[in-house]
Motif scaffolding. Structure first.
Motif, PDB file in Angstrom:
ATOM      1  N   GLU A 204       0.819  -1.210   0.000  1.00  0.00           N
ATOM      2  CA  GLU A 204       0.000   0.000   0.000  1.00  0.00           C
ATOM      3  C   GLU A 204       0.856   1.264   0.000  1.00  0.00           C
ATOM      4  O   GLU A 204       0.458   2.295  -0.547  1.00  0.00           O
ATOM      5  N   SER A 205       2.054   1.167   0.574  1.00  0.00           N
ATOM      6  CA  SER A 205       2.929   2.332   0.613  1.00  0.00           C
ATOM      7  C   SER A 205       3.604   2.582  -0.732  1.00  0.00           C
ATOM      8  O   SER A 205       3.756   3.724  -1.164  1.00  0.00           O
ATOM      9  N   THR A 206       3.996   1.498  -1.413  1.00  0.00           N
ATOM     10  CA  THR A 206       4.576   1.709  -2.745  1.00  0.00           C
ATOM     11  C   THR A 206       3.514   2.209  -3.716  1.00  0.00           C
ATOM     12  O   THR A 206       3.806   3.011  -4.605  1.00  0.00           O
ATOM     13  N   PHE A 207       2.255   1.761  -3.549  1.00  0.00           N
ATOM     14  CA  PHE A 207       1.189   2.319  -4.377  1.00  0.00           C
ATOM     15  C   PHE A 207       1.087   3.829  -4.160  1.00  0.00           C
ATOM     16  O   PHE A 207       1.036   4.610  -5.113  1.00  0.00           O
ATOM     17  N   ALA A 208       1.032   4.229  -2.878  1.00  0.00           N
ATOM     18  CA  ALA A 208       0.882   5.651  -2.553  1.00  0.00           C
ATOM     19  C   ALA A 208       2.073   6.466  -3.053  1.00  0.00           C
ATOM     20  O   ALA A 208       1.911   7.568  -3.595  1.00  0.00           O
ATOM     21  N   LYS A 209       3.268   5.921  -2.891  1.00  0.00           N
ATOM     22  CA  LYS A 209       4.466   6.635  -3.346  1.00  0.00           C
ATOM     23  C   LYS A 209       4.452   6.808  -4.858  1.00  0.00           C
ATOM     24  O   LYS A 209       4.743   7.896  -5.381  1.00  0.00           O
ATOM     25  N   GLN A 210       4.129   5.736  -5.571  1.00  0.00           N
ATOM     26  CA  GLN A 210       4.094   5.827  -7.025  1.00  0.00           C
ATOM     27  C   GLN A 210       3.045   6.844  -7.499  1.00  0.00           C
ATOM     28  O   GLN A 210       3.288   7.616  -8.431  1.00  0.00           O
ATOM     29  N   ILE A 211       1.886   6.849  -6.852  1.00  0.00           N
ATOM     30  CA  ILE A 211       0.843   7.804  -7.219  1.00  0.00           C
ATOM     31  C   ILE A 211       1.320   9.235  -6.981  1.00  0.00           C
ATOM     32  O   ILE A 211       1.121  10.127  -7.820  1.00  0.00           O
ATOM     33  N   ALA A 212       1.971   9.466  -5.845  1.00  0.00           N
ATOM     34  CA  ALA A 212       2.492  10.812  -5.551  1.00  0.00           C
ATOM     35  C   ALA A 212       3.563  11.219  -6.560  1.00  0.00           C
ATOM     36  O   ALA A 212       3.638  12.385  -6.972  1.00  0.00           O
ATOM     37  N   MET A 213       4.405  10.276  -6.979  1.00  0.00           N
ATOM     38  CA  MET A 213       5.436  10.575  -7.977  1.00  0.00           C
ATOM     39  C   MET A 213       4.811  10.850  -9.345  1.00  0.00           C
ATOM     40  O   MET A 213       5.280  11.733 -10.093  1.00  0.00           O
ATOM     41  N   ILE A 214       3.736  10.142  -9.672  1.00  0.00           N
ATOM     42  CA  ILE A 214       3.013  10.404 -10.922  1.00  0.00           C
ATOM     43  C   ILE A 214       2.426  11.807 -10.894  1.00  0.00           C
ATOM     44  O   ILE A 214       2.534  12.568 -11.872  1.00  0.00           O
ATOM     45  N   GLU A 215       1.807  12.175  -9.774  1.00  0.00           N
ATOM     46  CA  GLU A 215       1.210  13.513  -9.653  1.00  0.00           C
ATOM     47  C   GLU A 215       2.245  14.610  -9.802  1.00  0.00           C
ATOM     48  O   GLU A 215       1.964  15.695 -10.326  1.00  0.00           O
ATOM     49  N   ALA A 216       3.472  14.316  -9.352  1.00  0.00           N
ATOM     50  CA  ALA A 216       4.554  15.306  -9.434  1.00  0.00           C
ATOM     51  C   ALA A 216       5.264  15.286 -10.785  1.00  0.00           C
ATOM     52  O   ALA A 216       6.212  16.054 -11.006  1.00  0.00           O
ATOM     53  N   GLY A 217       4.847  14.389 -11.680  1.00  0.00           N
ATOM     54  CA  GLY A 217       5.462  14.307 -13.003  1.00  0.00           C
ATOM     55  C   GLY A 217       6.822  13.642 -13.013  1.00  0.00           C
ATOM     56  O   GLY A 217       7.590  13.815 -13.967  1.00  0.00           O
ATOM     57  N   LEU A 218       7.124  12.860 -11.978  1.00  0.00           N
ATOM     58  CA  LEU A 218       8.443  12.238 -11.873  1.00  0.00           C
ATOM     59  C   LEU A 218       8.519  10.891 -12.585  1.00  0.00           C
ATOM     60  O   LEU A 218       9.604  10.456 -12.966  1.00  0.00           O
ATOM     61  N   SER A 277      -8.302   6.516  -6.415  1.00  0.00           N
ATOM     62  CA  SER A 277      -9.485   7.382  -6.411  1.00  0.00           C
ATOM     63  C   SER A 277      -9.227   8.725  -5.731  1.00  0.00           C
ATOM     64  O   SER A 277      -9.943   9.697  -5.977  1.00  0.00           O
ATOM     65  N   TYR A 278      -8.183   8.784  -4.869  1.00  0.00           N
ATOM     66  CA  TYR A 278      -7.843  10.032  -4.196  1.00  0.00           C
ATOM     67  C   TYR A 278      -6.900  10.897  -5.038  1.00  0.00           C
ATOM     68  O   TYR A 278      -6.574  12.024  -4.643  1.00  0.00           O
ATOM     69  N   SER A 279      -6.449  10.384  -6.155  1.00  0.00           N
ATOM     70  CA  SER A 279      -5.408  11.060  -6.924  1.00  0.00           C
ATOM     71  C   SER A 279      -5.975  12.079  -7.911  1.00  0.00           C
ATOM     72  O   SER A 279      -7.038  11.864  -8.517  1.00  0.00           O
ATOM     73  N   THR A 280      -5.234  13.131  -8.117  1.00  0.00           N
ATOM     74  CA  THR A 280      -5.572  14.125  -9.139  1.00  0.00           C
ATOM     75  C   THR A 280      -5.343  13.577 -10.543  1.00  0.00           C
ATOM     76  O   THR A 280      -5.779  14.182 -11.527  1.00  0.00           O
ATOM     77  N   MET A 281      -4.670  12.416 -10.635  1.00  0.00           N
ATOM     78  CA  MET A 281      -4.360  11.792 -11.926  1.00  0.00           C
ATOM     79  C   MET A 281      -5.146  10.488 -12.107  1.00  0.00           C
ATOM     80  O   MET A 281      -4.778   9.648 -12.928  1.00  0.00           O
TER      81      MET A 281
END
Length: 345
Positions: A204-218, A277-281
């Protein structure tokens, strides 16, 4: 006289949250065992207190070094010991089984023996000890053998990884020292628990990290995953450490062992969908299976029956799954916005 708590693994997710809980809810002094090379990210907010010697103290020791453990225990004589330190990643245990078994089984034996020796030297010294095993000890339970109310304490062990095997040893050692030497040792099998500071090697943490990195364009809008069909029951880490506090303060019974876990059960894939579902992307993210993230064997029916612990202590989980997932995602968003670099794992 002020009580003293010793936390092995204070720099981990659970250890750091336990330190926070004890500082806020007790007047105890908190001693944290860590190695000289331990990362301090999870306890960075405590470093000022450590420098000022304001109720928080770091003690340098290693589960693989008996002398260091004897020295720390004899010098501090903690009233409460929370043994949380371990090689805690199941997938890594397949490639590093010897390190996992040594750290988790022999490391626990070294710690408990150090306490036992201190008690022999000073018969008035009677600490209360929590040994943290894991729900992974139950391993791969066939559906037809899983009790209707969930996995209870008497379900047979069927560990599905070297990590799980190591935690069987940890569990049995805790009970052995209670029965053989009259030490007040209690063992817990905590089911999946997560939240802010969760390591990025856990699903669940790697999912969240990847989503945050996607949102940041990384990274590209692709979340790499392993087995999404595994069933998990989730607890918030902040509820978990409250349970650990109650374990040692509410009529502790030497040799007892408890299953502890949350109340929200779903498949890993549902957890991923919740985070997306919580992601802007959310409309652009693609889910991709990565074979390297699959375990050779998976403990895939992790649903606990926690009635024994709840009836003994009155503990109940309080933080809903949705808040835990929001807080976990925001934790990674904050770290990434601070400009930190991360492995894409």
């Amino acid at each position: 006289m002020k009580k003293k708590a010793l936390i092995t693994g204070i720099t981990g997710m659970v250890g750091s949250h336990l330190a926070d809980f004890l500082l806020e809810n007790t007047d105890w002094d908190v001693y944290g065992v860590c190695r000289w090379r331990s990362p301090l990210d999870n306890v960075s907010h405590l470093l000022e207190r450590v420098n000022e010697k304001n109720r928080v103290f770091f003690e340098y020791a290693d589960l693989n070094d008996q002398v260091s453990l004897i020295t720390v225990v004899n010098r501090i004589k903690p009233d409460y010991v929370f043994h949380l330190a371990a090689q805690s990643y199941p997938l890594t245990s397949f490639t590093a089984p010897i390190d996992t078994l040594n750290t988790n089984i022999l490391g626990t034996a070294r710690l408990l023996e150090s306490i036992h020796l201190a008690m022999e030297e000073d018969p008035s010294y009677k600490p209360i000890i929590h040994v943290c095993a894991s729900s992974e000890v139950f391993g791969k339970i066939p559906k037809e053998k899983k009790p209707e109310a969930g996995i209870n304490e008497e379900c047979p062990f069927h560990p599905a990884s070297p990590y799980a095997i190591s935690k069987v040893g940890t569990d049995l050692l805790g009970r052995y020292y209670a029965e053989a030497y009259g030490m007040t040792v209690m063992t817990t099998r905590m089911f999946t628990h997560t939240g802010p500071r969760r390591g990025d090697v856990f699903h669940e943490s790697t999912f969240a990290k990847q989503i945050a990195m996607i949102e940041a364009g990384l990274i590209e809008p692709k979340v790499m995953v392993g087995n999404l069909q595994s069933l998990r029951t989730y607890a918030d880490v902040r509820d978990a450490v409250r349970a650990y506090y109650m374990l040692v303060t509410v009529n502790p019974i030497a040799g007892e062992y408890y299953n502890i876990g949350g109340s929200y059960t779903c498949e890993v894939g549902d957890t991923l969908n919740t985070l997306i579902s919580y992601s802007t992307m959310k409309d652009k993210i693609e889910v991709v299976t990565d074979p390297e993230r699959l375990r050779p064997i998976d403990a895939d029916l992790q649903v606990p029956d926690c009635r024994k612990f709840k009836e003994h202590t009155g503990w109940e989980p309080q933080i809903p799954f949705e808040q835990t997932m929001h807080d976990l995602l925001n934790y990674w968003r904050k770290r990434i916005s601070n400009g930190e670099n991360f492995l894409t794992r």
